[in-house]
Design a protein around this motif. Structure first.
Motif, PDB file in Angstrom:
ATOM      1  N   LYS A 128      49.448 -15.765 -24.157  1.00 52.99           N
ATOM      2  CA  LYS A 128      49.287 -17.227 -24.759  1.00 52.99           C
ATOM      3  C   LYS A 128      47.811 -17.707 -24.565  1.00 52.99           C
ATOM      4  O   LYS A 128      47.263 -18.838 -25.041  1.00 52.99           O
ATOM      5  CB  LYS A 128      50.063 -18.248 -23.858  1.00 52.99           C
ATOM      6  CG  LYS A 128      51.400 -18.018 -24.247  1.00 52.99           C
ATOM      7  CD  LYS A 128      52.369 -18.882 -23.523  1.00 52.99           C
ATOM      8  CE  LYS A 128      53.982 -18.719 -23.808  1.00 52.99           C
ATOM      9  NZ  LYS A 128      54.810 -19.510 -23.146  1.00 52.99           N
ATOM     10  N   TYR A 133      46.552 -17.305 -30.643  1.00 58.10           N
ATOM     11  CA  TYR A 133      47.888 -17.366 -30.467  1.00 58.10           C
ATOM     12  C   TYR A 133      48.475 -18.765 -31.202  1.00 58.10           C
ATOM     13  O   TYR A 133      47.678 -19.668 -31.377  1.00 58.10           O
ATOM     14  CB  TYR A 133      48.092 -17.665 -29.043  1.00 58.10           C
ATOM     15  CG  TYR A 133      49.585 -18.131 -28.514  1.00 58.10           C
ATOM     16  CD1 TYR A 133      50.673 -17.321 -28.694  1.00 58.10           C
ATOM     17  CD2 TYR A 133      49.845 -19.271 -27.847  1.00 58.10           C
ATOM     18  CE1 TYR A 133      51.905 -17.456 -28.387  1.00 58.10           C
ATOM     19  CE2 TYR A 133      51.063 -19.605 -27.431  1.00 58.10           C
ATOM     20  CZ  TYR A 133      52.160 -18.711 -27.850  1.00 58.10           C
ATOM     21  OH  TYR A 133      53.302 -19.085 -27.256  1.00 58.10           O
ATOM     22  N   SER A 135      49.845 -21.698 -30.834  1.00 61.88           N
ATOM     23  CA  SER A 135      49.420 -22.938 -30.175  1.00 61.88           C
ATOM     24  C   SER A 135      47.939 -23.357 -30.455  1.00 61.88           C
ATOM     25  O   SER A 135      47.679 -24.464 -30.752  1.00 61.88           O
ATOM     26  CB  SER A 135      49.985 -23.157 -28.795  1.00 61.88           C
ATOM     27  OG  SER A 135      49.058 -22.160 -28.043  1.00 61.88           O
ATOM     28  N   GLU A 138      47.717 -24.236 -34.223  1.00 63.67           N
ATOM     29  CA  GLU A 138      48.198 -25.535 -34.542  1.00 63.67           C
ATOM     30  C   GLU A 138      47.327 -26.498 -34.090  1.00 63.67           C
ATOM     31  O   GLU A 138      46.868 -27.450 -34.901  1.00 63.67           O
ATOM     32  CB  GLU A 138      49.529 -25.775 -33.693  1.00 63.67           C
ATOM     33  CG  GLU A 138      50.788 -24.947 -34.248  1.00 63.67           C
ATOM     34  CD  GLU A 138      51.892 -25.068 -33.386  1.00 63.67           C
ATOM     35  OE1 GLU A 138      51.800 -25.627 -32.000  1.00 63.67           O
ATOM     36  OE2 GLU A 138      52.981 -24.485 -33.768  1.00 63.67           O
ATOM     37  N   ILE A 139      46.342 -26.190 -33.054  1.00 62.87           N
ATOM     38  CA  ILE A 139      45.160 -27.039 -32.781  1.00 62.87           C
ATOM     39  C   ILE A 139      44.158 -27.138 -33.745  1.00 62.87           C
ATOM     40  O   ILE A 139      43.598 -28.165 -34.392  1.00 62.87           O
ATOM     41  CB  ILE A 139      44.613 -26.700 -31.328  1.00 62.87           C
ATOM     42  CG1 ILE A 139      45.842 -27.137 -30.164  1.00 62.87           C
ATOM     43  CG2 ILE A 139      43.429 -27.537 -31.087  1.00 62.87           C
ATOM     44  CD1 ILE A 139      45.428 -26.521 -28.890  1.00 62.87           C
ATOM     45  N   GLU A 166      50.668 -13.910 -35.796  1.00 60.21           N
ATOM     46  CA  GLU A 166      50.918 -15.345 -35.144  1.00 60.21           C
ATOM     47  C   GLU A 166      50.524 -16.102 -36.722  1.00 60.21           C
ATOM     48  O   GLU A 166      51.078 -17.121 -36.643  1.00 60.21           O
ATOM     49  CB  GLU A 166      49.667 -15.311 -34.331  1.00 60.21           C
ATOM     50  CG  GLU A 166      49.966 -14.919 -32.789  1.00 60.21           C
ATOM     51  CD  GLU A 166      51.414 -15.316 -32.208  1.00 60.21           C
ATOM     52  OE1 GLU A 166      51.608 -16.341 -31.923  1.00 60.21           O
ATOM     53  OE2 GLU A 166      52.200 -14.680 -32.138  1.00 60.21           O
ATOM     54  N   SER A 170      52.394 -19.698 -38.840  1.00 61.79           N
ATOM     55  CA  SER A 170      51.548 -20.712 -38.897  1.00 61.79           C
ATOM     56  C   SER A 170      51.590 -21.432 -40.185  1.00 61.79           C
ATOM     57  O   SER A 170      52.087 -21.131 -41.159  1.00 61.79           O
ATOM     58  CB  SER A 170      49.906 -20.495 -38.530  1.00 61.79           C
ATOM     59  OG  SER A 170      49.360 -19.737 -39.541  1.00 61.79           O
TER      60      SER A 170
END
Length: 218
Positions: A128, A133, A135, A138-139, A166, A170
């Motif tokens: 992570k 990764y 997340s 997404e940022i 990943e 997305s």
């Protein structure tokens, strides 16, 4: 490999603070530069070669070179000043960790984000923390302007494979990927290498590259 601490870097950064971004408020790149071209962010700039050479070549664009290690930022800043041989206005350095990017930057700030030779965090329990990764993706999606891009380069084949997995989860379109950047002159068009890239390529190591485009749902 972590750069050995250099005592002179802290004072050097303070003496050349006009090239640093120092604020506790969210950063809007448009307020950091006089030039109103495109805005680029390199996360983990290392000794700065990539962002410096981009800023030299594309003077109409603006670059923020971000690095968590103060010593490394100091080395990169000195390299920039020596390379430009004087004042430069389209490159700024930022000494911050990448974990809290949404607290650092305004949304839709950048045209492109560069992830060059990021820490692969090889232990499975640390997956992570990898900068590709989901997340983090997404940022980046929030930080990029509509139709913005991410460009990724790594010598680590497992990180390359992990990143592709990943990306499938997305909101990015995979534009290009290769596990051997130096296999084709066409792939190398306009390529600006990092220090790590030159080192690993000279050792015969393959260089992986991925380009993504932000997808915006209507």
């Amino acid at each position: 490999m972590r750069l050995r601490n250099k005592n002179w870097t802290k004072d050097y950064i303070e003496e050349n603070s006009q090239y640093m971004i120092n604020t506790n408020e969210k950063i809007n790149p448009e307020k950091c530069f006089e030039n109103k071209g495109k805005y680029f962010l390199e996360i983990g700039c290392g000794k700065g070669q990539f962002s410096i050479q981009n800023a030299l070549k594309y003077s109409q664009n603006n670059y923020i070179a971000m690095e968590k290690e103060t010593t490394v930022i100091g080395v990169a800043l000195k390299k920039a000043i020596n390379t430009f041989e004087g004042e430069f206005k389209n490159l700024k350095f930022l000494n911050k960790f990448a974990e809290n990017l949404l607290d650092i930057f305004e949304p839709k700030s950048f045209d492109t984000i560069f992830l060059n030779f990021s820490d692969p965090w090889p232990k499975s329990k640390h997956y992570k923390k990898r900068l590709t990764y989901i997340s983090f993706l997404e940022i980046y999606h929030q930080l990029l302007k509509d139709d913005g891009y991410i460009e990724i380069k790594t010598d680590n084949d497992k990180l390359y494979e992990f990143s592709l997995e990943e990306i499938e989860k997305s909101k990015f379109e995979l534009i290009m990927n290769t596990n051997d950047l130096y296999s084709s002159e066409k792939l190398l068009e306009n390529n600006i290498p990092t220090e790590y890239e030159q080192k690993f390529h000279s050792m015969g190591k393959n260089i992986n590259k991925i380009i993504l485009k932000k997808v915006v749902n209507d």
